[in-house]
Structure formats: structure tokens, C-alpha cells
Design an enzyme around this catalytic site. Structure first.
Site, PDB file in Angstrom:
ATOM      1  N   ASP A   1      -3.812   7.187  -3.627  1.00  0.00           N
ATOM      2  CA  ASP A   1      -5.162   7.686  -3.877  1.00  0.00           C
ATOM      3  C   ASP A   1      -5.591   8.637  -2.764  1.00  0.00           C
ATOM      4  O   ASP A   1      -4.950   8.722  -1.721  1.00  0.00           O
ATOM      5  CB  ASP A   1      -6.141   6.509  -3.992  1.00  0.00           C
ATOM      6  CG  ASP A   1      -6.018   5.530  -2.836  1.00  0.00           C
ATOM      7  OD1 ASP A   1      -4.871   5.223  -2.425  1.00  0.00           O
ATOM      8  OD2 ASP A   1      -7.052   5.075  -2.319  1.00  0.00           O
TER       9      ASP A   1
ATOM     10  N   CYS B   1     -14.062 -22.593  19.952  1.00  0.00           N
ATOM     11  CA  CYS B   1     -13.308 -22.671  18.707  1.00  0.00           C
ATOM     12  C   CYS B   1     -12.420 -23.902  18.786  1.00  0.00           C
ATOM     13  O   CYS B   1     -12.042 -24.320  19.876  1.00  0.00           O
ATOM     14  CB  CYS B   1     -12.457 -21.402  18.566  1.00  0.00           C
ATOM     15  SG  CYS B   1     -11.322 -21.423  17.167  1.00  0.00           S
TER      16      CYS B   1
ATOM     17  N   CYS C   1      -6.865 -22.671  20.259  1.00  0.00           N
ATOM     18  CA  CYS C   1      -7.938 -22.972  21.201  1.00  0.00           C
ATOM     19  C   CYS C   1      -7.986 -24.460  21.571  1.00  0.00           C
ATOM     20  O   CYS C   1      -8.588 -24.833  22.577  1.00  0.00           O
ATOM     21  CB  CYS C   1      -9.267 -22.508  20.642  1.00  0.00           C
ATOM     22  SG  CYS C   1      -9.306 -20.739  20.326  1.00  0.00           S
TER      23      CYS C   1
ATOM     24  N   ASP D   1       0.867  -1.174   0.000  1.00  0.00           N
ATOM     25  CA  ASP D   1       0.000   0.000   0.000  1.00  0.00           C
ATOM     26  C   ASP D   1       0.904   1.225   0.000  1.00  0.00           C
ATOM     27  O   ASP D   1       2.119   1.129   0.169  1.00  0.00           O
ATOM     28  CB  ASP D   1      -0.958  -0.039   1.200  1.00  0.00           C
ATOM     29  CG  ASP D   1      -2.190   0.849   0.976  1.00  0.00           C
ATOM     30  OD1 ASP D   1      -2.224   1.580  -0.032  1.00  0.00           O
ATOM     31  OD2 ASP D   1      -3.110   0.818   1.825  1.00  0.00           O
TER      32      ASP D   1
ATOM     33  N   CYS E   1      -9.536 -24.175  16.671  1.00  0.00           N
ATOM     34  CA  CYS E   1      -8.292 -23.903  15.956  1.00  0.00           C
ATOM     35  C   CYS E   1      -7.134 -24.437  16.808  1.00  0.00           C
ATOM     36  O   CYS E   1      -7.327 -24.772  17.976  1.00  0.00           O
ATOM     37  CB  CYS E   1      -8.153 -22.404  15.679  1.00  0.00           C
ATOM     38  SG  CYS E   1      -7.531 -21.443  17.060  1.00  0.00           S
TER      39      CYS E   1
HETATM   40  N1  GUN Z   1      -6.393   1.103   3.266  1.00  0.00           N
HETATM   41  C1  GUN Z   1      -7.649   1.165   3.740  1.00  0.00           C
HETATM   42  N2  GUN Z   1      -8.413   1.983   2.953  1.00  0.00           N
HETATM   43  C2  GUN Z   1      -7.611   2.428   1.975  1.00  0.00           C
HETATM   44  C3  GUN Z   1      -7.826   3.288   0.841  1.00  0.00           C
HETATM   45  O1  GUN Z   1      -8.915   3.818   0.613  1.00  0.00           O
HETATM   46  N3  GUN Z   1      -6.754   3.493   0.020  1.00  0.00           N
HETATM   47  C4  GUN Z   1      -5.521   2.927   0.252  1.00  0.00           C
HETATM   48  N4  GUN Z   1      -4.529   3.155  -0.597  1.00  0.00           N
HETATM   49  N5  GUN Z   1      -5.309   2.121   1.308  1.00  0.00           N
HETATM   50  C5  GUN Z   1      -6.347   1.879   2.155  1.00  0.00           C
HETATM   51 ZN    ZN Z   2      -9.351 -20.490  18.087  1.00  0.00          ZN
END
Ligand code: GUN
Ligand code: ZN
Length: 645
Positions: free
Chosen positions: A124, A274, A279, A89, A276
Site C-alpha cells: 500500500d 511491576c 521485575c 508486511d 512480571c
Molecule cells: N506498518 C505501519 N504502518 C503501515 C502501513 O500504513 N502500511 C503497511 N503495509 N505497513 C505499516
Molecule cells: Zn516487569
């Protein structure tokens, strides 16, 4: 990159997505890795959860001199020690949380490319739900402009361009359309974290649907910041392919455990509901005795186990054909999710969903509650009943709901009545009106409803039945009903022929029965079940009725009849000349060879494969609808059944 559909259900799909670092099955969950503090190292993720893909943040790496140097020298895969696919990201979320950050939008895209990210994200503009429409519009303008400028910088990296637009569906759709025109590869739906934090699921659903409507259907869609498994199934049913979870770590730090139905505080639990590995290994007492850091780690592992289990459940539901059942079950665990499901009843959404809904499924339709009657399959049945089915006679006898198939349940009454009068038979069912000719067709026979139905479903079904019977002569049947014998009763019309004609028109469109059945008809029935199997017309085998769903599979001769009888583009899938030799050999049609397709074709429909001059080549069964056939570049479009040699 390749992205191809393998299986599908609702508007959800199970796909193979390929990056330079391997094949990823979708739907999938990308655990969020913080390069500064890896609570669970990526290698562990791979070992424990078989994680094929994860997401980390390039901005965190970029602004830390040591990490940045290391990433540029060795690449992001070495940096976090993971050999699978890595998405990064861009810093958008940090700027949303901490306010403006100083970052050049193109610089961060180049940086992601230079550190060898498989999927990089543009910087963005996070559109918050409280924005005015003007603000949101400004935001998407800038996001689109940045996307345009980022595309030439991506190199071999796949580029993710998030769809923004706050809570304004028209802006979301517009943003999605504009981004789809670019050479981008991956489309997250952004700006939805605040909606999810406040459980504004109806708004979330509107955002997803608006984005999907505008997006290129052949590209992977990611729901940005969705980490709670509660909403996974609904998002998948609407066409989301990826989720990312930092929730597993955030919740664990907060002493909270994720469950399929919601979240529980660990301190409140006397037992661990759970099984898993975490757990199973620990009791609550033992977990409490661990030191804080170790306990947090164990809670995080549990959270991931539960999240991945839900992803696997969803994939199983897609393959098995019960994704809507799963969605409705999950929605019943949360009132706001219940509200979200109601959004889908709105005509424009049903209309869109119906386009992607398979014609038939492996399993019966199971009633789960008042939402079931609003499923796209039933909406389709009602629509087709009014546009494709034509009652044969003036008078209609209406039976109350009975056991399926209705024509067997009411066989004595039917025989008795037909001795006196030629009439239509309709069952006033929980699904709406069912003419007896259609009672073995999916989903009418392949649906399971309780004996006592809820009022809302009853009213919806009643509404459709009333509309269907409007202006008709109706006899509501009960035990005391007497039918007067007609003076000049003509010979009964063969019930089997009525059935195959009606199903053919419903399945292939009005006029299909005329095209298919013009000649002497011979019907072969199963010796064991007595059900219709093969239909011969004029001596040749034109189609077979599948026992499983009561729909026809076309034989080549049936295809030829439909091709002659129904004008282009009806039922057609058009392939380029390059594909002709392969189709003639009986090979399946790959999407890259498809140049056009009947807009009324749906996934798993029978179809006619033709060349560009509309010469029939083969008959087959589609995997995709028209929009998908024209958009996808990889994978199968039609499974060829029989070809002209
Ligand atoms: N992570 C959570 N929401 C967003 C988003 O709208 N844009 C970006 N780039 N990362 C995110
Ligand atoms: Zn669990």
C-alpha cells in the site's frame, strides 16, 4: 478463514479468528519479528506469552538472498521456527522510512503467498498526516488499484489491505468502502504511526472511526504500528482487533520500559513498579549489573509482559462489560488520550457507536469522570426517552437525586401525592431525567455515581432534563411542597402497570405496550425482593422482568403479541427456509441463515425470529446488529429462547 464474535462490549469484540495455522483470540497483539535479528525467538514468544500470531516483514526476507532462498524452500514458518499464525508486511513501511524502494507490488504479494504466509499484506501507499488532500487522494487511488490487482494473486493466503487516507475522514471512509468490496480478508488501518509518535490521539481516533464506518464489520481490523498499550483499550472499544508491537524491542534498545500508563527510562527508576517475571526476578541494581545485551533482552521481555497483560485486561473487560470504564481510566493517565475521548462525544460518532453498543451488560455502569455521561448507553437512553417514552399525565412532580431505586426511596412521597393528584414522577438525576417507571431499567438502577458530581456532568444532565420537562406543568418537590387535592380524583392508575408499560415501550418501541398488554394483566412478584418477575396477560405468560437489568425477556406468547401488533420489519430477524427446522427445534440462529433484520436491533436485544413470509418461528436474543448479521459468515446471530413447535 473464519472470524466470529463470541463476546462484545462498546464497539469492541472478542472473536475467534482461524487461519491455516490455528485459532487466534482477538483482541490480540502480534509481536514484530525481525528475521535478521530475533531478539526473542518466536518459539520463546509462544512459550512465554502464549503468542498465537506474530508478524514479520516479507520485504526484509525478500531482499536478503539467503533468507529468501530459505523461505521459498522451507516456508516462512520454518524460517523463523514458529508453528502458529504468521502475518507478513510488505515493505510499505520501509518505503515510508527510507524513501522509495524498488519493489513490484504484485511480486511481493506472490512472494508472501509462496513462502506460506497466513496473512500477506499488499504494498500500500503510506499516507502521511502532512499530505494535502489531493496527495492523500492520489495515494488511496493507487492503494485501491494495487489491492484490486493483488486479490487474484493471493491464492490460499489471507490478504490484508490497509486503509489509508491521511487525516481526511472522508478519504479514509471511502478507501475502507472500496477495499471492503474486494475479496480481501483483513483490514489494517495504515499511515497512523506518525500520529501515534506525536501523540495525536484525537486524529488517530478520527482515522479509526472513519475507517470503521466504511469497513465491512465482519472483517478483522488491525491498527498498524500500534505497540504502546496505552491506546489499546480505546482502539478496541472503537472496533480494532489487532495490534503489532515492535515497540517492545525498540524501547528496550533505547533503555525504556513500557508501563500501562506510559513509558519510563530504566535509568531513572529506583524500583520496578511491576510484578512480571522479569521485575520479580531482578532488582534495578541487578538489572543494571547485567551486560548490555542481556539487560536489553530483559527489558524487552518486560515490555511484552506489560503489553500482553493489557490485552488480557481488555478481553476481561469485554467479557465483564466494563470496557468503557477501562478506556476512561486509561485516558485519565494521558492528557492527549483525554482529548481523544472527547472526540467520541460528537453526534456522528455517538450515533455510530450506539449501533454497536450492547443493550445491557453484566455489570453496573461506573462513573469515572465527566466523560461517563457521554457514553453511548446514556446517549441511547436519552434518545429513547424522547422517541419511545410518553408521560401519562399533565403534571410532573420532579424529585432531586436520591438513592436507587428512586421509587423505593421516594415511596412515601409518591403515596402521599397520589392521594391528592394523579401526576408523573421524575427524578432529576445525574444521568438526566428518570421517570419513576423506568428506575429499575438498565442503566438507570445499574449505575454508580459519586455523591458529589462534577459540573460538566451536572450541566449535561440538566440540559436533557430541561428539554424533557419543557412545556410541561412541573412541580419541583421539596419538603415544604404542598399539593392541592383534585376535586374529582379518579382511581389511581396501577403503578406496576405503569412500570411494565413504560419499560416495554422503551425496550421494544412505541406501541409495544399496547400490543403486549391487551387483556387482563396479572403481575407476579418475587416473594423475597418484592420486584416484578412474571407478567401474565389474558391468562398466558407474555414476558419476565430480569432482576439483573430490569429489562424483559420475551416469552413465546409475548412474541406473538408483538408480532401481531408491530409491523414488519420491527423486532424481526428473518431466516431462510433452510434454517426453519433448526429454529423450530430451539437451535440458535447462525448468521449465514439470516437474510434481513430490523435496522433498530442492537446487540443483546430481544427479537422475533421469522421466516421470509414473516411467519413467527421463535423468540430469542440477538448477539449482533443488522449490519453484522448481514456481513458475517460465521457464528451465532440470535440465541433462540422459545420456538413454536
Ligand atoms: N506498518 C505501519 N504502518 C503501515 C502501513 O500504513 N502500511 C503497511 N503495509 N505497513 C505499516
Ligand atoms: Zn516487569
Amino acid at each position: 478463514m473464519t472470524f466470529e464474535i463470541k463476546e462484545r462490549n462498546a464497539a469492541g469484540r472478542l472473536c475467534k479468528f482461524t487461519t491455516k495455522h490455528g485459532v487466534v483470540t482477538t483482541p490480540n497483539l502480534l509481536p514484530v519479528i525481525n528475521p535478521n535479528k530475533m531478539m526473542i525467538p518466536p518459539k520463546e514468544m509462544k512459550k512465554r506469552f502464549n503468542s498465537e500470531i506474530l508478524i514479520t516483514n516479507s520485504y526484509i526476507i525478500y531482499k536478503d538472498a539467503t533468507l529468501r532462498k530459505q523461505a521459498l524452500e522451507q516456508g516462512v514458518h520454518k524460517l523463523i521456527d514458529f508453528s502458529g499464525s504468521i502475518m507478513t508486511d510488505s515493505g510499505t513501511f520501509q518505503s515510508y522510512i527510507y524513501g522509495d524502494i524498488k519493489l513490484d507490488p504484485l511480486e511481493i504479494v506472490r512472494f508472501q503467498r509462496n513462502i506460506g504466509s497466513d496473512i500477506g499484506t499488499i504494498l500500500d501507499i503510506f499516507g502521511t498526516p502532512d499530505q494535502t488532500k489531493e496527495e492523500a487522494e492520489q495515494g488511496i487511488k493507487e492503494t485501491i488499484a494495487r489491492a484490486k490487482k493483488s486479490v487474484p494473486e493471493k491464492g490460499e493466503m489471507l490478504l490484508a489491505c490497509p486503509v489509508q487516507g491521511s487525516v481526511y475522514p472522508d478519504l479514509r471512509e471511502h478507501c475502507a468502502q472500496q477495499l471492503s468490496l474486494l475479496d480481501a480478508n483483513f483490514f489494517p488501518i495504515g499511515g497512523v504511526v506518525p500520529l501515534m509518535e506525536n501523540q495525536r490521539y484525537p486524529d488517530l481516533v478520527r482515522c479509526i472511526l472513519a475507517a470503521k464506518r466504511g469497513l465491512d464489520p465482519s472483517k478483522p481490523v488491525h491498527l498498524f504500528g500500534a505497540g504502546h498499550p496505552l491506546i489499546f483499550s480505546l482502539a478496541v472499544a472503537l472496533g480494532c482487533d489487532f495490534f503489532d508491537s515492535s515497540a517492545y524491542a525498540k524501547y528496550a534498545n533505547d533503555g525504556r520500559m513500557i508501563f500501562q500508563w506510559g513509558t519510563e527510562k530504566f535509568d531513572d527508576l529506583t524500583e520496578l513498579p511491576c510484578c512480571c517475571p522479569v521485575c520479580s526476578k531482578y532488582t534495578t541494581l541487578e538489572l543494571r549489573e547485567l551486560d548490555a545485551k542481556e539487560r536489553t533482552l530483559q527489558l524487552a521481555l518486560h515490555n511484552l509482559h506489560v503489553s500482553f497483560a493489557e490485552i488480557k485486561t481488555i478481553r476481561t473487560a469485554i467479557v465483564g462489560g466494563w470496557l468503557w470504564e477501562l478506556v476512561e481510566q486509561r485516558a485519565s493517565a494521558n492528557p492527549f488520550l483525554n482529548d481523544a475521548l472527547r472526540v467520541l462525544r460528537e453526534p456522528e460518532h455517538l450515533h455510530w457507536l450506539e449501533h454497536y453498543e450492547p443493550t445491557s451488560k453484566k455489570t453496573a455502569l461506573f462513573y469515572t469522570g465527566p466523560q461517563t455521561i457521554h457514553r453511548p448507553t446514556i446517549y441511547r437512553y436519552h434518545t429513547q426517552l424522547f422517541t419511545r417514552y410518553k408521560p401519562l399525565l399533565k403534571t410532573t412532580v420532579v424529585f432531586p437525586e436520591g438513592t436507587k431505586p428512586y421509587s423505593t426511596f421516594y415511596s412515601r412521597e409518591i403515596r402521599h401525592i397520589l392521594k391528592k393528584k394523579n401526576v408523573n414522577f421524575v427524578v432529576d438525576s445525574y444521568l438526566g431525567p428518570v421517570p419513576f417507571e423506568l428506575d429499575e431499567m438498565y442503566p438507570l438502577a445499574q449505575s454508580v455515581f459519586p455523591n458529589e458530581i462534577d459540573r460538566e456532568t451536572r450541566e449535561k444532565a440538566q440540559q436533557v432534563t430541561d428539554r424533557f420537562l419543557k412545556n410541561k406543568t412541573v412541580i419541583r418537590w421539596d419538603k415544604r411542597t404542598t399539593i392541592k387535592k383534585e376535586k374529582s380524583l379518579k382511581q389511581n392508575i396501577n403503578l406496576d402497570i405503569r412500570r411494565i408499560s413504560a419499560v416495554a415501550d422503551m425496550q421494544f418501541g412505541r406501541g409495544a405496550s399496547k400490543a403486549l398488554l391487551n387483556g387482563e394483566i396479572t403481575i407476579i412478584k418475587s416473594k423475597r425482593t418484592g420486584k416484578i418477575r412474571n407478567i401474565f396477560c389474558g391468562g398466558s405468560h407474555v414476558m419476565s422482568m430480569r432482576a439483573k437489568d430490569g429489562l424483559f425477556t420475551l416469552k413465546l406468547d409475548g412474541g406473538q403479541r408483538l408480532h401481531r401488533g408491530l409491523k414488519y420489519p420491527l423486532l424481526r430477524v428473518v431466516v431462510t427456509n433452510d434454517a426453519v427446522p433448526f429454529v423450530k427445534e430451539g437451535k440458535s440462529v447462525f448468521v449465514k441463515f439470516v437474510t434481513d433484520c430490523d435496522p433498530n436491533i442492537r446487540p443483546y436485544d430481544e427479537c422475533l425470529i421469522v421466516n421470509e413470509k414473516d411467519t413467527l418461528l421463535a423468540v430469542g436474543r440477538t448477539l449482533l446488529n443488522r449490519e453484522e448479521m448481514l456481513a458475517f459468515r460465521h457464528g451465532m446471530a440470535v440465541k433462540t429462547r422459545e420456538s413454536i413447535k
